[in-house]
Scaffold this active site. Structure first.
Site, PDB file in Angstrom:
ATOM      1  N   HIS A 193       0.809  -1.211   0.000  1.00 29.27           N
ATOM      2  CA  HIS A 193       0.000   0.000   0.000  1.00 29.27           C
ATOM      3  C   HIS A 193       0.844   1.262   0.000  1.00 29.27           C
ATOM      4  CE1 HIS A 193      -4.038   1.513   0.391  1.00 29.27           C
ATOM      5  NE2 HIS A 193      -3.468   2.537   1.019  1.00 29.27           N
ATOM      6  N   ARG A 300      -2.444  -2.120 -15.130  1.00 33.75           N
ATOM      7  CA  ARG A 300      -2.675  -3.114 -14.067  1.00 33.75           C
ATOM      8  C   ARG A 300      -3.973  -2.730 -13.367  1.00 33.75           C
ATOM      9  NH1 ARG A 300       3.178  -2.441 -13.614  1.00 33.75           N
ATOM     10  NH2 ARG A 300       4.208  -4.452 -13.811  1.00 33.75           N
ATOM     11  N   ARG A 336      -5.191  -5.120 -18.491  1.00 36.66           N
ATOM     12  CA  ARG A 336      -5.004  -6.503 -18.057  1.00 36.66           C
ATOM     13  C   ARG A 336      -6.039  -6.857 -17.003  1.00 36.66           C
ATOM     14  NH1 ARG A 336       0.491  -8.034 -15.157  1.00 36.66           N
ATOM     15  NH2 ARG A 336      -0.474  -6.984 -13.412  1.00 36.66           N
ATOM     16  N   GLU A 434       4.503 -15.032 -19.730  1.00 35.77           N
ATOM     17  CA  GLU A 434       5.356 -14.709 -18.595  1.00 35.77           C
ATOM     18  C   GLU A 434       5.824 -15.934 -17.822  1.00 35.77           C
ATOM     19  OE1 GLU A 434       3.283 -11.847 -16.103  1.00 35.77           O
ATOM     20  OE2 GLU A 434       1.363 -12.806 -16.406  1.00 35.77           O
ATOM     21  N   ASN A 457       9.016  -9.505 -15.810  1.00 36.80           N
ATOM     22  CA  ASN A 457       9.203  -9.615 -14.351  1.00 36.80           C
ATOM     23  C   ASN A 457       8.937 -11.051 -13.912  1.00 36.80           C
ATOM     24  OD1 ASN A 457       9.354  -6.873 -14.660  1.00 36.80           O
ATOM     25  ND2 ASN A 457       7.313  -6.466 -13.870  1.00 36.80           N
ATOM     26  N   ASP A 458       7.832 -11.573 -14.396  1.00 34.75           N
ATOM     27  CA  ASP A 458       7.522 -12.952 -14.031  1.00 34.75           C
ATOM     28  C   ASP A 458       8.317 -13.958 -14.851  1.00 34.75           C
ATOM     29  OD1 ASP A 458       5.706 -13.040 -11.845  1.00 34.75           O
ATOM     30  OD2 ASP A 458       4.196 -12.111 -13.129  1.00 34.75           O
ATOM     31  N   ARG A 468      10.945 -12.726  -7.293  1.00 30.15           N
ATOM     32  CA  ARG A 468      11.160 -11.334  -7.702  1.00 30.15           C
ATOM     33  C   ARG A 468      11.058 -10.350  -6.540  1.00 30.15           C
ATOM     34  NH1 ARG A 468       5.811 -10.174 -11.363  1.00 30.15           N
ATOM     35  NH2 ARG A 468       5.922  -8.041 -10.650  1.00 30.15           N
ATOM     36  N   CYS A 505       6.204  -5.748 -21.674  1.00 32.30           N
ATOM     37  CA  CYS A 505       5.660  -4.776 -20.714  1.00 32.30           C
ATOM     38  C   CYS A 505       6.273  -4.942 -19.332  1.00 32.30           C
ATOM     39  CB  CYS A 505       4.142  -4.859 -20.655  1.00 32.30           C
ATOM     40  SG  CYS A 505       3.536  -6.441 -20.066  1.00 32.30           S
TER      41      CYS A 505
HETATM   42  C1  PEP Z   1       5.505  -8.900 -15.594  1.00 27.00           C
HETATM   43  O1  PEP Z   1       5.370  -9.947 -14.967  1.00 27.00           O
HETATM   44  O2  PEP Z   1       6.531  -8.599 -16.238  1.00 27.00           O
HETATM   45  C2  PEP Z   1       4.427  -7.903 -15.606  1.00 27.00           C
HETATM   46  C3  PEP Z   1       4.476  -6.864 -16.402  1.00 27.00           C
HETATM   47  O3  PEP Z   1       3.395  -8.062 -14.768  1.00 27.00           O
HETATM   48  P1  PEP Z   1       3.481  -7.824 -13.183  1.00 27.00           P
HETATM   49  O4  PEP Z   1       4.756  -7.123 -12.877  1.00 27.00           O
HETATM   50  O5  PEP Z   1       2.275  -7.012 -12.841  1.00 27.00           O
HETATM   51  O6  PEP Z   1       3.420  -9.213 -12.637  1.00 27.00           O
HETATM   52 MG    MG Z   2       3.450 -10.606 -14.317  1.00 30.17          MG
END
Ligand code: PEP
Ligand code: MG
Length: 608
Positions: A193, A300, A336, A434, A457-458, A468, A505
């Site tokens: 938050h 998001r 998304r 991802e 990221n994932d 992560r 992304c």
């Molecule tokens: C990702 O996983 O790269 C992504 C953009 O989504 P999030 O960071 O919201 O999991």
């Molecule tokens: Mg992701």
């Protein structure tokens, strides 16, 4: 001796100033026995304390509403309801009638409740522990006659950096932005938050610093780098100079933004690279639109869920999506569907996953909760009346998931038909790639979708088995690992063969060096943080796709991430020289500093 404490970048920007160490902690309470005749008076005193706490909370709520909007302010309703909880009041009164002083009685009951909530199976109730702690501190402070904690009562213009263990929402929304210029917390993650609120307030913030409050005593001079996630304590004059230069560069970038916002995003050899923005909160849409982003590549929607006791209804969602869509005129806005679970706060009323990242999150949860999912889909279909909305499903691994999601979208449309509500029929549907599974089997998914978006990221997390969100593993979170590059290449190639748009992304796209690598791998659509749009555009305009491809091939053939980085950096430096922005962009990664020893800022121990 300067000392660097590495954390998680939560809200971008660089500031330096004096530490204001805030201890929002439960005060020690003496065990006080009262005589029988004092009991009624003590109960009265307890209620007077509660009334005062309620009054204070109403004030806090009003400020929150002004600062952060009605939805944010609603979180205080939970604390207000705790103060009015009949069972809680009864338990405290019972202890007072057993001759216990009001503050000790309240203290014991709150500890007991916190314990029960903390171990509750329902995540929503576990999340309430934070509210209980706030109430615990607030009421005890009043009963003990301690000074008011929450207003951070600092003179305007005092340039303080607030350092605290965990910034509770009630503290965050009260921050006087004319006195506090940055926030640093021991606890917290990118999606907690405090991070979201700091971003919406535009205050640089670093969270997840673990023991910063232990390492500091207050009043130290620090540099807070919310872009990279570092707190530098007692910086040397040269560090201050470097950081002020960096800040000046950022300010300059903001100025240049205007100019670059209208420039074409095209490489020296004529390849267009579409730059879109990632939007986490609807309030960011205006800034992102002005940055020159050609739409939103990832909106998001979790902000609608985080910290909320109830799910947003169709109308609220429709308004939020419409706000973003309208900010971008007719430009594409990829929204998304809910990606809750994992590191995103759960929406409650569900069992905890022992291993949340491998658990019930994102599309899995949505498919299992069709009513919740269809409410969002109806809101999206309606919002699409106002612009170019594209729907994206997260964490897709199998074709079945795509087909089921599409089926539910059809049902959602039929429900709108029945109600006679207007909506758009022809929305492009895409998926996030991802996971290694999706990357390796992407050829099985392409026939049923209109676009792909790589969530690096994932993808990095799942490919390298590196959490992560774990600051201890930050240096192992290496997007340039050969396995990750190979997977990205595969996705791009399959997408190209099927004439599908392939975007990236994840945060990787926001980094100059990585953006260069991605262009070289054939990516022609990058969705980046709003602030990074001009930075990445500068890369696009300053390189040729042919050189980027040569660099990416060399990176692909490298045996290590470091070697790959060297290949890319060498060629990028040929184009840009040793431009500071190439270093500066580096550490703005997802969680903690990824590029230890990259030639950028080594945050793991920034001693000088
Ligand atoms: C990702 O996983 O790269 C992504 C953009 O989504 P999030 O960071 O919201 O999991
Ligand atoms: Mg992701």
């Amino acid at each position: 001796m300067a000392k660097g404490i590495a954390g998680t970048p939560a809200s971008p920007g660089i500031v330096d100033g004096q530490v204001h160490l805030l201890r929002w902690e439960v005060p020690d309470v003496r065990h006080r026995i009262i005589p029988d005749e004092a009991i009624p008076g003590e109960i009265k005193r307890f209620h007077a304390g509660l009334a005062q706490a309620r009054e204070r909370l109403h004030h806090v709520r009003a400020r929150a509403e002004k600062n952060a909007g009605p939805e944010e302010a609603a979180i205080f309703d939970v604390q207000l309801s705790i103060l009015e909880d009949g069972e809680l009041l009864r338990q405290v009164e019972e202890l007072i009638t057993q001759n216990l002083g009001a503050e000790k009685a309240f203290d014991l009951v709150l500890f007991e409740w916190r314990q029960q909530f903390a171990s509750h199976a329902r995540p929503l109730l576990r999340e309430r522990v934070g509210d209980l702690i706030d109430v615990h501190i607030r009421v005890l402070s009043i009963l003990l006659g301690l000074p008011d904690h929450d207003p951070v009562d600092l003179p305007k213009g005092s340039n303080r950096i607030l350092v605290t263990h965990d910034l509770t929402p009630s503290l965050t929304v009260q921050l006087d932005r004319e006195a506090i210029i940055g926030i640093a917390t021991d606890a917290g993650t990118r999606t907690s938050h405090v991070a979201i609120l700091a971003r919406s307030l535009g205050l640089p913030a670093v969270v997840g610093l673990r023991d910063a409050t232990e390492q500091l005593t207050g009043n130290e001079h620090v540099i807070l780098d919310g872009t990279s996630g570092i707190l530098i304590v007692d910086p040397t004059p040269s560090q201050i100079k470097t950081y002020r230069e960096r800040r000046a560069i950022e300010a300059l970038e903001d100025k240049e933004l205007q100019a670059l916002s209208v420039a074409d995003s095209v490489t020296l050899d004529g390849h267009w690279v579409t730059l879109r923005a990632n939007v986490d909160l609807p309030e960011e849409a205006g800034f992102a639109a002005r940055s020159g982003a050609e739409g939103v590549g990832l909106m998001r929607t979790e902000f609608l869920v985080v910290g909320r006791a109830t799910m947003p209804d169709e109308e609220e969602q429709y308004r939020a999506y419409r706000h973003v869509v309208e900010a971008f005129g007719g430009r594409p806005v990829v929204i998304r569907t809910f990606d809750v679970g994992g590191d995103k706060l759960p929406i409650g009323s569900y069992q905890t996953d022992p291993n949340p990242f491998l658990g019930w999150r994102a599309i899995r949860m949505c498919l299992d909760e069709p009513e919740l999912f269809k409410t969002q889909l109806r809101a999206l279909l309606r919002a699409a009346m106002h612009g170019d909305v594209r729907i994206m499903f997260p964490l897709i691994i199998t074709l079945d998931e795509v087909l089921q999601a599409k089926h539910l979208l059809m049902e959602a449309a039929t429900e709108l038909d029945v109600r006679g509500v207007p909506y758009r029929h022809d929305l492009p549907l895409g998926i996030m790639v991802e996971t290694p599974a999706a990357a390796l089997s992407v050829h099985t998914l392409v026939d049923d979708v209109s676009f792909l978006s790589i969530g690096t990221n994932d993808l990095v997390q799942y490919t390298l088995a590196v959490d992560r969100g774990n600051a201890n593993l930050a240096s192992r979170f290496t997007p340039l690992h050969p396995a990750v590059l190979t997977l990205i290449k595969r996705i791009v190639d399959v997408g190209a063969a099927h004439r599908l748009e392939v975007a990236v992304c994840g945060e990787m796209a926001s980094q100059p060096l990585m953006a260069f690598a991605l262009i070289g791998l054939g990516v022609r659509c990058l969705s980046v943080a709003g602030r990074a749009v001009p930075l990445v555009k500068r890369i696009v305009r300053g390189v040729s796709a042919a050189v980027a491809a040569e660099a990416a091939n060399a990176a692909l053939e490298s045996r290590t991430a470091r070697e790959a980085e060297g290949e890319l950096r060498r060629r990028l430096m040929t184009a840009f020289g040793d431009a500071p922005f190439l270093r500066d962009g580096l550490p703005s990664f997802v969680e903690g500093n990824i590029f230890e020893g990259s030639g950028g800022l080594n945050t793991s121990s920034a001693h000088e």
